[in-house]
Design an enzyme around this catalytic site. Sequence first.
Site, PDB file in Angstrom:
ATOM      1  CE1 TYR A   1      -2.738   3.161   1.095  1.00  0.00           C
ATOM      2  CE2 TYR A   1      -2.835   2.629   3.472  1.00  0.00           C
ATOM      3  CZ  TYR A   1      -2.795   3.914   2.192  1.00  0.00           C
ATOM      4  OH  TYR A   1      -4.005   5.094   2.650  1.00  0.00           O
TER       5      TYR A   1
ATOM      6  CE1 TYR B   1       4.161  -3.594  12.162  1.00  0.00           C
ATOM      7  CE2 TYR B   1       3.185  -2.262  13.824  1.00  0.00           C
ATOM      8  CZ  TYR B   1       3.549  -2.293  12.786  1.00  0.00           C
ATOM      9  OH  TYR B   1       4.005  -1.503  11.261  1.00  0.00           O
TER      10      TYR B   1
END
Length: 323
Positions: free
Chosen positions: A11, A141
Amino acid sequence: MHILVAGGAGYIGSCCSEYLLDRGHQVTVFDALLNGHREAVDPRANFIEGNLADLEIIHQAIRDSRPDGIIHFAAFIEVGESMQDPLKYFRNNVSNALNLCQAACDNQVRKIVFSSTAAVYGMPEHIPISESEPTFPINPYGEAKLMFEKILRWQHDLRGLQYTALRYFNAAGASQKYGEDHHPETHLIPLIMQAAEGKREQISIFGDDYDTPDGTCIRDYIHVLDLAQAHLLALENEFCGSLNLGSGQGHSVNAVIDMVKKVTEKDFRVEVKARRPGDPARLIADSSAARDILGWKPQFDNLESIVRSAWAWRQRHPDGYIS
Ligand code: UDP
């Protein structure tokens, strides 16, 4: 410049590659196409299909293309999945990224711009959040992103590698050509749009009992092309270190839902569910350092323009990317 964009089929990577190409730079996209899309690689870019797990492939790609700089977007991005499978995140987002770092240093690449995240701050105490806020990630993450920031800092201190880590808040919106198409989708704006399109029965609000004016979480949404602008400025700049990228404006989940209803002129069901574990009530960036140091000037300064660009892209790509 010639820029190697690792993760350029994703993206933010695809929008950033387009932005660089539009400004006359040469781009080589390096992407494993695990989550990225072949169609999201701008036809003007060179494309190398490869995985950062393979040191020889990335070494060769850098040796052959001789880039002036590298932008590193190639990473797994799902916070929830990182809680289920932490090693998957440390392996790809740290260990594989080391190969990119090694190949860059071995080939005397001047600078790496690294795609980092507000998740490095965990549950911040001060809003808006500046770069001096302590970093205490609360999921693998965010921890993996912070680890790689530290690796880059050591390479800078000991080997002279130039780097800038850009800590994004909530990336949103689309360019004319490229937009957001994740499988599975977990981000708020595309999920609300799926509800507007009738592709999901409803949108769930994860908690309406936060200490915010309407009880729903507040986030700082920043347009993907404003992120792209910051990457180019960071490549051109001598600054080494970490910088926040956000609009500095907070919008609640309710406000985002209302904005999508206004822009799409569609109504859909909204349901309040339990809080999602690990969600801070507010995340708003203080991006003054990026403005002062890089001369960054975000162009999309309101939520409506961000949502309109995302909706326009979805209307042109009703089924997302095919590949
Ligand atoms: N959110 C929500 N419903 C959803 C997805 C997200 O209420 O279906 C909320 C989420 O709890 C957070 C905000 O929307 O407060 C933005 O979430 P997203 O996953 O897009 O980004 P994050 O802030 O977690 O990086």
